[in-house]
Design a protein around this motif. Structure first.
Motif, mmCIF file in Angstrom:
data_model
loop_
_atom_site.group_PDB
_atom_site.id
_atom_site.type_symbol
_atom_site.label_atom_id
_atom_site.label_comp_id
_atom_site.label_asym_id
_atom_site.label_seq_id
_atom_site.Cartn_x
_atom_site.Cartn_y
_atom_site.Cartn_z
ATOM 1 N N MET A 1 13.878 35.190 39.482
ATOM 2 C CA MET A 1 14.211 33.768 39.317
ATOM 3 C C MET A 1 13.444 32.959 40.351
ATOM 4 O O MET A 1 13.525 33.245 41.542
ATOM 5 C CB MET A 1 15.718 33.580 39.494
ATOM 6 C CG MET A 1 16.289 32.439 38.689
ATOM 7 S SD MET A 1 18.090 32.543 38.476
ATOM 8 C CE MET A 1 18.671 32.443 40.181
ATOM 9 N N ASP B 1 11.949 28.282 37.485
ATOM 10 C CA ASP B 1 13.048 28.274 36.527
ATOM 11 C C ASP B 1 14.033 27.164 36.878
ATOM 12 O O ASP B 1 14.611 26.538 36.003
ATOM 13 C CB ASP B 1 13.781 29.622 36.577
ATOM 14 C CG ASP B 1 12.880 30.771 36.220
ATOM 15 O OD1 ASP B 1 12.293 30.752 35.129
ATOM 16 O OD2 ASP B 1 12.729 31.693 37.048
ATOM 17 N N SER C 1 15.734 23.664 34.688
ATOM 18 C CA SER C 1 17.114 23.456 35.130
ATOM 19 C C SER C 1 17.086 22.737 36.472
ATOM 20 O O SER C 1 16.443 23.193 37.414
ATOM 21 C CB SER C 1 17.836 24.803 35.271
ATOM 22 O OG SER C 1 18.089 25.349 33.993
ATOM 23 N N GLU D 1 25.475 29.385 46.297
ATOM 24 C CA GLU D 1 26.573 29.888 45.450
ATOM 25 C C GLU D 1 26.202 29.788 43.970
ATOM 26 O O GLU D 1 26.519 30.673 43.182
ATOM 27 C CB GLU D 1 27.855 29.101 45.743
ATOM 28 C CG GLU D 1 28.466 29.447 47.105
ATOM 29 C CD GLU D 1 29.624 28.550 47.517
ATOM 30 O OE1 GLU D 1 30.150 28.732 48.625
ATOM 31 O OE2 GLU D 1 29.999 27.656 46.731
ATOM 32 N N ILE D 2 25.559 28.708 43.628
ATOM 33 C CA ILE D 2 25.109 28.572 42.234
ATOM 34 C C ILE D 2 24.057 29.632 41.900
ATOM 35 O O ILE D 2 24.133 30.303 40.866
ATOM 36 C CB ILE D 2 24.539 27.153 41.988
ATOM 37 C CG1 ILE D 2 25.681 26.141 41.954
ATOM 38 C CG2 ILE D 2 23.744 27.097 40.693
ATOM 39 C CD1 ILE D 2 25.230 24.694 41.881
ATOM 40 N N TYR E 1 25.737 32.933 41.498
ATOM 41 C CA TYR E 1 26.491 33.023 40.244
ATOM 42 C C TYR E 1 25.538 33.167 39.043
ATOM 43 O O TYR E 1 25.744 34.019 38.171
ATOM 44 C CB TYR E 1 27.386 31.792 40.052
ATOM 45 C CG TYR E 1 28.048 31.809 38.697
ATOM 46 C CD1 TYR E 1 29.068 32.718 38.425
ATOM 47 C CD2 TYR E 1 27.610 30.968 37.677
ATOM 48 C CE1 TYR E 1 29.649 32.782 37.168
ATOM 49 C CE2 TYR E 1 28.191 31.021 36.421
ATOM 50 C CZ TYR E 1 29.206 31.936 36.166
ATOM 51 O OH TYR E 1 29.768 32.006 34.919
ATOM 52 N N VAL E 2 24.522 32.344 39.020
ATOM 53 C CA VAL E 2 23.596 32.370 37.883
ATOM 54 C C VAL E 2 22.882 33.717 37.800
ATOM 55 O O VAL E 2 22.641 34.249 36.715
ATOM 56 C CB VAL E 2 22.572 31.229 38.002
ATOM 57 C CG1 VAL E 2 21.441 31.408 37.016
ATOM 58 C CG2 VAL E 2 23.262 29.888 37.790
ATOM 59 N N ARG E 3 22.590 34.270 38.965
ATOM 60 C CA ARG E 3 21.833 35.523 39.000
ATOM 61 C C ARG E 3 22.729 36.740 38.804
ATOM 62 O O ARG E 3 22.418 37.623 38.010
ATOM 63 C CB ARG E 3 21.122 35.624 40.360
ATOM 64 C CG ARG E 3 20.223 36.816 40.528
ATOM 65 C CD ARG E 3 18.969 36.694 39.689
ATOM 66 N NE ARG E 3 18.329 37.990 39.546
ATOM 67 C CZ ARG E 3 17.484 38.309 38.606
ATOM 68 N NH1 ARG E 3 17.151 37.435 37.678
ATOM 69 N NH2 ARG E 3 16.943 39.493 38.553
ATOM 70 N N GLY F 1 26.405 36.612 38.587
ATOM 71 C CA GLY F 1 27.703 36.406 37.948
ATOM 72 C C GLY F 1 28.876 36.432 38.907
ATOM 73 O O GLY F 1 30.031 36.459 38.473
ATOM 74 N N LEU G 1 31.263 34.812 41.936
ATOM 75 C CA LEU G 1 31.693 33.536 42.510
ATOM 76 C C LEU G 1 32.085 33.726 43.971
ATOM 77 O O LEU G 1 32.422 34.835 44.392
ATOM 78 C CB LEU G 1 32.871 32.987 41.715
ATOM 79 C CG LEU G 1 32.509 32.445 40.327
ATOM 80 C CD1 LEU G 1 33.764 32.013 39.585
ATOM 81 C CD2 LEU G 1 31.557 31.254 40.463
ATOM 82 N N PRO G 2 32.070 32.635 44.744
ATOM 83 C CA PRO G 2 32.502 32.722 46.142
ATOM 84 C C PRO G 2 33.973 33.151 46.188
ATOM 85 O O PRO G 2 34.771 32.748 45.350
ATOM 86 C CB PRO G 2 32.313 31.306 46.678
ATOM 87 C CG PRO G 2 32.151 30.425 45.488
ATOM 88 C CD PRO G 2 31.615 31.284 44.394
#
Lengths: 147, 147, 147, 147, 147, 147, 147, 147
Positions: free
Chosen positions: C1, C75, C103, C135-136, C139-141, C143, C145-146
């Motif tokens: 990414m 990306d 994005s 954190e995003i 999560y995107v990479r 899955g 969450l904090p």
């Protein structure tokens, strides 16, 4: 401004929009909304099929000729989700329009908010009524808001 | 060969495909399949919302970062429709992939044949089982058919 | 990414992100953040100009070679607006990225919410801190969450 | 020749251009320049929001329907930066237009030369007055220069 | 970073660039610079032609296979105009690269400034020496300026 | 059918084509062919420059607004190379048009055959006279050949 | 350099090319060349069809997954027309490749020159033997001509 | 709606379609159907060639100017395969149209079903008669089916 009205074909929401938008410089297009014609067009023209799958396949491809052109030509794609049926073709149209960078307006009732969250997230407006669609078109076109 | 596995997240169909495809030169991607994380990721990172609409909106947009990249990078997009739920995001992904010219494989049971006819009409293959998906990937990649 | 970190160059937000993202499968790129080099690169290599306009012009075009490639390859484009300066180049990058379908993640303080509403409206996430960006990305990479 | 007039909405520069260009075969488009309508259009049509962020978000997205179409349809995008406000939406439009390969004309006073250097570097012309814009349009269209 | 070195093939400017750029993370490509091979490749492989036009045509098309790929793959296209010959293929490459949105660096002596003004206007940098090209590549890649 | 007539501006070849093509359903466009206006347009509108480079630069960019639109809108781009001058802008236009997939017709005398071989190789027709251009347009449009 | 070898599957021309090109930095791809597998893959995986049309349809679509990816990924598409059969799929591939701007090499015997003139006109090289294809690849890749 | 009628030029199928479609809001285009003009146009305008290859080459390229524009402008491309000749140009047009995402209708007799399976697989409709083509156009345009 060209607007494609995709989705649910069992209520008169398209007529309401077209009527309300009288006088606006907007051209509307829509899928074939005669349910039987839409289902049977393939076999009616190209010959019967024994299998339901190919019966539907021939029809869906004919309808795609119309739909793809309408979405490709449109500036704005309005997709309405009604109360009944799976309506996967509506969501498919929304995805197709989004990938082409079209402005997407999604119309649905509050009861469908959660399952439509991905579709709504791709939209520039989410509304509940045909009147709101026309108010948006009027604002986008002429800059005037409802009184 | 890059394959994105879109759609239903409540059964283990992705695991079956990945397992069966062991040894094939294929890279798989998928959405986040942890339902709760997928629903709540937006507010978990960017702060709570009073309204369910914006709660969902923030999450759906985060998930779109992942989904859009995966579809854009993919050679093949497999979309599975399960037995339950509206699954409009699956149909949206199918439309998005179709507009980008991706090869589309749709997987669903016979009971959904009619409402999925427009999605199936955009596909290069329509199957019922994960095993068929792997057979297709193996044939497309290596030219070998199931014995 | 691949992630491009655009915008404000006077605080260490990029370092924080890169550090926090250690271990994540993400490649970061950025503009030249040495303010003097960025301002004077054109004349340093291609010869002095009497006019400030052409001095800046030559530099801005050299920087564009780097920026355009970075945005085109990315990306995800993160654009941070700081507390000072006009930062029109940041907003320009955001518009450029949006038109390419990247994005977009926008980072800014609450005091800039109103003037950034059009930029935020094109984003898939709006955050305030470098930690949220990571954190995003996580999560995107992956899955996750904090906690 | 289609020309989109982006940016500052508090002076009458658009009117000056349109008036001066009378007789030229040019069609102008512009954002909604009624500041209040532009800010509140989202909630006026789609319902009030408690949060200022979402209030602005809904409006900015509606305005994007108009803006994106206008930029996409335009041959030339003129972006004016005035003396006040952040005007990040103007820079965003410039970036968006540049990425689409539109011919960009930037208009601003000398005091903004340095912070606008990246935007100017993407432009085919940088001017200070509406009269110069019209002189450019007349030259580009008819090949005639000011006497 | 991929850089295509187009244009004049009678001096060693490409060697100078490649040598000076040692250690930089840049990959260079170039046309076939053996003048005779470049002229005769078509007939050497596909058979002789009586007419000079078709002799040249076959060769030019073979060379286009290499050139088009190199330009299409490049991030940056450097085009050098030397002191002799028409060099229309160099200008053609510049136009081709510009239309694809590649970053263009043009290298030529002061004596060609006026007839190259349209090509220069499409460039992000205009230089006179191979050393300047490398300084640009180093700055764009690593952010460091010549001492 | 839209045809852009690029290149040499010192003979009346464009007039001959337009005259001969009377009655054909073809729309022609061209660069500004007033040599002085074309050279000086930039400074005439946007202010004088001390340096010849920037004088030319401003003019070349203004002319690009016209040229890019004309090539982008054209179905066919005719590029004529005359007997004098470097004419690198003509070859640049040819490359730009080729990259956009436009149908290219190149017109030049036999003496320029060899140095134009790369340009000719990208063309769908290579001719020597304006009459041949019109014969091609008539054939392409109406299917009729010269008697 | 990626090369797709399309067309006739009844002689060993692909093997000859791959063997002759040993040592060249080229990656080859090809359709499934097992005639029976290619014809029956659809029904073998997705179930039998009563109608020959749908039997073939399912197979042709599966093969398209492989073919479309190979053409899309290729720098060069070689299309061979043999002495027998209709070979419309070869011509289809050539058209598909041409529309994507791929470099096209066509291979066929002299007896097919006239009916292949439209295909040849879209090619950058027309040859008769596998050896010539490899000589072209070697020249394009390394700049060396056959001794 | 713009429809290009590609393929076989020895029967009057195009006339039948145009006649049957009288009153429908459809614009038809076609290649030059005068076989001799189509074969000889290149040399008639641009001078004789000794070699049959280059004779045909010049003609095929002229025809490509017309064909490419017609396919590019079309919403729908109809390709008819007749009973005689190789008709590789028809299959080439079909591939070209498919790659551009045009809606493809293929017309041929049952005897050609197997060798046309790849072309048919890319089509949205496969028919046998001109009447069926018009029925499809009428349905797609007006939503009405044959009685």
């Amino acid at each position: 401004m060209k607007v494609y009205l995709s989705g649910e074909i069992h209520t008169d929401w398209r007529d309401q929009i077209v009527e309300d938008a009288a006088g606006l410089d907007v051209t509307f297009s829509a899928p074939v909304t005669d349910h039987d014609a839409s289902d049977d067009c393939g076999v009616a023209i190209m010959g019967a099929e024994d299998s339901k799958f190919w019966h539907d396949h021939k029809g869906a491809k004919l309808n795609a000729i119309r739909t793809r052109k309408a979405i490709t030509d449109a500036d704005i794609v309005v997709v309405r989700f009604g109360e009944k049926y799976k309506q996967w073709n509506a969501a498919f149209d929304a995805g197709f329009a989004a990938a082409l960078g079209k402005s997407l307006i999604v119309m649905h009732g509050a009861e469908h908010q959660h399952p439509l969250k991905e579709v709504d997230a791709a939209a520039l407006a989410v509304v509940e009524t045909p009147q709101q669609v026309v108010e948006i078109l009027r604002y986008v076109r002429d800059g005037t808001l409802p009184a």
